[in-house]
Design a protein around this motif. Structure first.
Motif, PDB file in Angstrom:
ATOM      1  N   THR A   9       7.657   1.457  -7.681  1.00  0.00           N
ATOM      2  CA  THR A   9       7.140   2.766  -8.048  1.00  0.00           C
ATOM      3  C   THR A   9       5.625   2.691  -8.197  1.00  0.00           C
ATOM      4  O   THR A   9       5.104   1.854  -8.930  1.00  0.00           O
ATOM      5  N   CYS A  10       4.949   3.566  -7.500  1.00  0.00           N
ATOM      6  CA  CYS A  10       3.494   3.565  -7.510  1.00  0.00           C
ATOM      7  C   CYS A  10       2.966   3.994  -8.883  1.00  0.00           C
ATOM      8  O   CYS A  10       3.447   4.973  -9.469  1.00  0.00           O
ATOM      9  N   LYS A  11       1.967   3.260  -9.361  1.00  0.00           N
ATOM     10  CA  LYS A  11       1.429   3.529 -10.695  1.00  0.00           C
ATOM     11  C   LYS A  11       0.379   4.650 -10.688  1.00  0.00           C
ATOM     12  O   LYS A  11      -0.282   4.877 -11.696  1.00  0.00           O
ATOM     13  N   PHE A  12       0.218   5.333  -9.547  1.00  0.00           N
ATOM     14  CA  PHE A  12      -0.764   6.431  -9.504  1.00  0.00           C
ATOM     15  C   PHE A  12      -0.065   7.782  -9.712  1.00  0.00           C
ATOM     16  O   PHE A  12      -0.266   8.431 -10.727  1.00  0.00           O
ATOM     17  N   HIS A  13       0.785   8.195  -8.755  1.00  0.00           N
ATOM     18  CA  HIS A  13       1.480   9.476  -8.913  1.00  0.00           C
ATOM     19  C   HIS A  13       2.988   9.329  -8.945  1.00  0.00           C
ATOM     20  O   HIS A  13       3.706  10.323  -8.922  1.00  0.00           O
ATOM     21  N   GLY A  14       3.464   8.078  -8.908  1.00  0.00           N
ATOM     22  CA  GLY A  14       4.883   7.841  -9.129  1.00  0.00           C
ATOM     23  C   GLY A  14       5.790   7.919  -7.911  1.00  0.00           C
ATOM     24  O   GLY A  14       7.002   8.028  -8.045  1.00  0.00           O
ATOM     25  N   TRP A  15       5.237   7.847  -6.700  1.00  0.00           N
ATOM     26  CA  TRP A  15       6.119   7.750  -5.534  1.00  0.00           C
ATOM     27  C   TRP A  15       6.931   6.463  -5.655  1.00  0.00           C
ATOM     28  O   TRP A  15       6.415   5.434  -6.105  1.00  0.00           O
ATOM     29  N   SER A  16       8.182   6.535  -5.207  1.00  0.00           N
ATOM     30  CA  SER A  16       9.066   5.402  -5.414  1.00  0.00           C
ATOM     31  C   SER A  16       9.722   4.981  -4.098  1.00  0.00           C
ATOM     32  O   SER A  16      10.062   5.838  -3.265  1.00  0.00           O
ATOM     33  N   MET A  51       0.835  -1.206   0.000  1.00  0.00           N
ATOM     34  CA  MET A  51       0.000   0.000   0.000  1.00  0.00           C
ATOM     35  C   MET A  51       0.867   1.253   0.000  1.00  0.00           C
ATOM     36  O   MET A  51       1.739   1.415   0.849  1.00  0.00           O
ATOM     37  N   CYS A  52       0.600   2.127  -0.950  1.00  0.00           N
ATOM     38  CA  CYS A  52       1.388   3.350  -1.107  1.00  0.00           C
ATOM     39  C   CYS A  52       1.108   4.318   0.046  1.00  0.00           C
ATOM     40  O   CYS A  52      -0.032   4.460   0.503  1.00  0.00           O
ATOM     41  N   SER A  53       2.163   4.998   0.493  1.00  0.00           N
ATOM     42  CA  SER A  53       2.022   5.931   1.613  1.00  0.00           C
ATOM     43  C   SER A  53       1.338   7.232   1.204  1.00  0.00           C
ATOM     44  O   SER A  53       0.969   8.034   2.062  1.00  0.00           O
ATOM     45  N   HIS A  54       1.184   7.474  -0.099  1.00  0.00           N
ATOM     46  CA  HIS A  54       0.527   8.698  -0.545  1.00  0.00           C
ATOM     47  C   HIS A  54      -0.983   8.577  -0.371  1.00  0.00           C
ATOM     48  O   HIS A  54      -1.518   8.915   0.680  1.00  0.00           O
ATOM     49  N   ARG A  55      -1.687   8.040  -1.347  1.00  0.00           N
ATOM     50  CA  ARG A  55      -3.137   7.926  -1.175  1.00  0.00           C
ATOM     51  C   ARG A  55      -3.615   6.488  -1.198  1.00  0.00           C
ATOM     52  O   ARG A  55      -4.785   6.201  -1.445  1.00  0.00           O
ATOM     53  N   GLY A  56      -2.677   5.567  -0.912  1.00  0.00           N
ATOM     54  CA  GLY A  56      -3.100   4.198  -0.621  1.00  0.00           C
ATOM     55  C   GLY A  56      -3.231   3.248  -1.790  1.00  0.00           C
ATOM     56  O   GLY A  56      -3.769   2.157  -1.633  1.00  0.00           O
ATOM     57  N   ASN A  57      -2.739   3.641  -2.948  1.00  0.00           N
ATOM     58  CA  ASN A  57      -2.812   2.714  -4.083  1.00  0.00           C
ATOM     59  C   ASN A  57      -1.985   1.458  -3.791  1.00  0.00           C
ATOM     60  O   ASN A  57      -0.976   1.508  -3.094  1.00  0.00           O
ATOM     61  N   LYS A  58      -2.427   0.351  -4.365  1.00  0.00           N
ATOM     62  CA  LYS A  58      -1.638  -0.872  -4.247  1.00  0.00           C
ATOM     63  C   LYS A  58      -0.354  -0.676  -5.056  1.00  0.00           C
ATOM     64  O   LYS A  58      -0.402  -0.308  -6.234  1.00  0.00           O
TER      65      LYS A  58
HETATM   66  S1  FES Z   1      -1.154   6.773  -4.374  1.00  0.00           S
HETATM   67 FE1  FES Z   1       0.847   6.127  -4.764  1.00  0.00          FE
HETATM   68  S2  FES Z   1       1.781   7.887  -5.586  1.00  0.00           S
HETATM   69 FE2  FES Z   1      -0.193   8.563  -5.128  1.00  0.00          FE
END
Ligand code: FES
Ligand SMILES: [Fe+2]
Lengths: 417, 108
Positions: free
Chosen positions: A120-127, A100-107
């Motif tokens: 790397t998150c496929k939503f906003h690219g946090w890595s 779970m991504c620390s930004h908005r919770g995307n897998k």
């Molecule tokens: S939810 Fe993962 S980068 Fe935004």
């Protein structure tokens, strides 16, 4: 290639009716029928989530699947409403995180297995690094007061034993994996897991049954001559042991182990015979050399033996046999839906004959399991009818009774009633 | 040997090349959708040669199987797949058992 002739030697007398009255060996379990409610109740299921699955070590696979830095597997844990990534870090150690991504919770990871340098998150690219640390945020200056060093992936405890990977949702478990498994470790010490894990087969299905209904079906041989009449009865029962009585069993505080009988006079079918001739098979091996097995597997050293089972609380089991082993995992989804995963493992096949032998063994196993699958769903279908409230259990079903007791000791559903 | 490398001794198996399937999922599909008479014919043809086939195949390293040997090996795997149907059930799928297509292989 082995030369196999039925020897007919070494068969023991029928298990004595008086020495396998298992209820007598474990009087603390009683002999009363057990309640049906734990198999159908949503309240019970919720307690299992909070008091068992979030609180104990859970097996999620084997290390052979992730040998190199960057290799990862993803394990769905619907019972705890999460998904866990287990990855081998650049340091060579295993790390595990909630997926779970620390930004908005995307897998973070969407496949089941793979290899990568970072996540790397496929939503906003946090890595994130393989150790879970947050390493890169696109347009980072747009965030106010972000504490980047506190925004790594949420860790999950991970450890291994005999090549089996276990996770614990509490990142700082009060009990080590070693301590958790202490009851079963001596029994499996020395079993050749690394060598036998070279070839892995796995099936997965979702069944409409409570996870304990599914697991219980593999904890007793009582059903074998009936449910597996066409497939396994010939090899696992005989005139001297018609009801598939256990050769031995031990119940521990949380875990348990059993030894199952094998019919030395079983005549294999033509294709099974060729499979034995060219390789190994889980079905009764009449030329078995018990010296290959550690003392804890088939501890009574009987030659009319087929397979042991080690039940590791809550949902994992290992069935060591001669030259092959299998495992089951039952992952609850709801009180009446379960993911059932079976693995069967063999040594590396050196030639086509050995590959054929393994293929036959796994296909036969699969067809035997197909016989179990239907019963589980038919049971669940009527258990909630209210027509019955309890199930009577006999000596040979004591593992079902023990399993019920261990779960209830954790859950405490009946404690205050 | 024929041009394809297929040994003359196994020429009678060539009509059954449709069983040379590379994955368990394909072999299960074939078993579950075939007539029992066709399954039995394949079983009879294969079983009489099985020992010779496996001895023949054992001479090839698994990593370097010529294409015809790979086909023959896949046919032995199909024999393993249909063996319970012939030897235990007398039909492709045993009565009152789990849907085989729901028990999904995660391996190849
Ligand atoms: S939810 Fe993962 S980068 Fe935004
Ligand atoms: Fe069964």
């Amino acid at each position: 290639m082995k030369d196999r002739q039925p020897t007919g030697t070494g068969e023991h007398a029928a298990p004595d009716r008086s020495d396998d009255r298992w209820n007598d060996k474990y009087p603390y379990l009683g002999t009363a029928p057990i309640p049906i409610e734990p198999y159908i109740s949503r309240e019970y299921f919720t307690l299992e989530r909070e008091r068992i699955f979030r609180k104990v070590w859970l097996n999620v696979g084997r290390i052979e699947r992730i040998p190199n830095p960057g290799d990862y597997i993803v394990v769905a844990l619907p019972v705890c409403r999460t998904s866990v990534v287990v990855v081998r870090g650049k340091d060579g150690y295993l790390h595990a995180f909630h997926n779970m991504c620390s930004h908005r919770g995307n897998k973070i990871v969407w496949d089941h297995k793979g290899s990568c340098q970072n996540f790397t998150c496929k939503f906003h690219g946090w890595s994130y690094g393989l150790d879970g640390r947050l390493t890169f945020i696109p347009d980072e200056q747009g965030f106010c007061g972000l504490q980047k060093d506190k925004l790594g992936l949420t860790p999950v405890a991970v450890d291994t034993w005999a090549g089996f990977i276990f996770i614990h949702l509490d990142p700082h478990p009060t009990e080590t994996l070693r301590a958790y498994l202490a009851e079963v470790v001596p029994g499996l010490e020395g079993y050749p897991f690394p060598e036998l894990s070279a070839t892995r087969f796995c099936w997965r299905t979702e069944i409409k049954a409570n996870w304990k209904i599914a697991q219980d079906a593999f904890q007793e041989g009582y059903h074998l001559p009936v449910r597996h009449k066409a497939t396994a009865a010939g090899a696992f029962t005989s005139g001297t042991n018609p009801h598939c009585h256990f050769l031995s069993l031990d119940l521990y505080e949380r875990h348990r182990r059993t030894s199952s009988y094998g019919n030395l006079n079983y005549q294999p079918t033509p294709v099974a015979g060729r499979a034995y001739q060219f390789g190994s098979s889980v079905v009764v091996d009449r030329d078995i050399t018990l010296d290959n097995l550690p003392a804890g597997v088939n501890p009574t050293r009987r030659s009319d033996w087929s397979i042991d089972t080690f039940w590791i609380f809550p949902n994992f089991s290992i069935f060591p046999s001669n030259g092959t082993y299998l495992t089951h995992q039952f992952w609850p989804i709801t009180e009446e839906r379960t993911i059932w995963e079976t693995h069967t493992y063999f040594p590396k096949a050196e030639n086509a004959g050995q590959k054929f032998s393994q293929e036959y063994s796994k296909v036969l196993l699969r067809d035997i399991l197909m016989e179990d699958g239907t019963t589980l769903e038919h049971m669940q279908d009527v258990l909630a009818s209210g027509a019955k409230t309890h199930m009577p259990l006999q000596h040979q079903e004591i593992c079902v009774r023990h399993a019920y007791r261990v779960v209830e000791d954790y859950v405490g559903f009946y404690a205050g009633r | 040997m024929t041009e394809s490398g297929w040994p003359a001794a196994f020429r009678t198996l060539q009509p059954f090349l449709g069983w040379a399937l590379a994955t368990e999922a394909e072999r299960t599909q074939k078993r579950q959708t075939s007539e029992m008479a066709d399954i039995q014919a394949f079983y009879n043809a294969m079983l009489s040669h099985l020992e010779d086939i496996l001895v023949y195949l054992n001479q090839f390293p698994l990593e370097h199987m010529p294409p015809h040997a790979r086909q023959l090996m896949d046919m032995t795997f199909s024999l393993a797949e249909i063996a319970p149907a012939v030897e235990l059930f007398g039909q492709p799928r045993e009565d009152d058992t789990f849907d085989p297509f729901r028990f999904v292989p995660q391996h190849q």
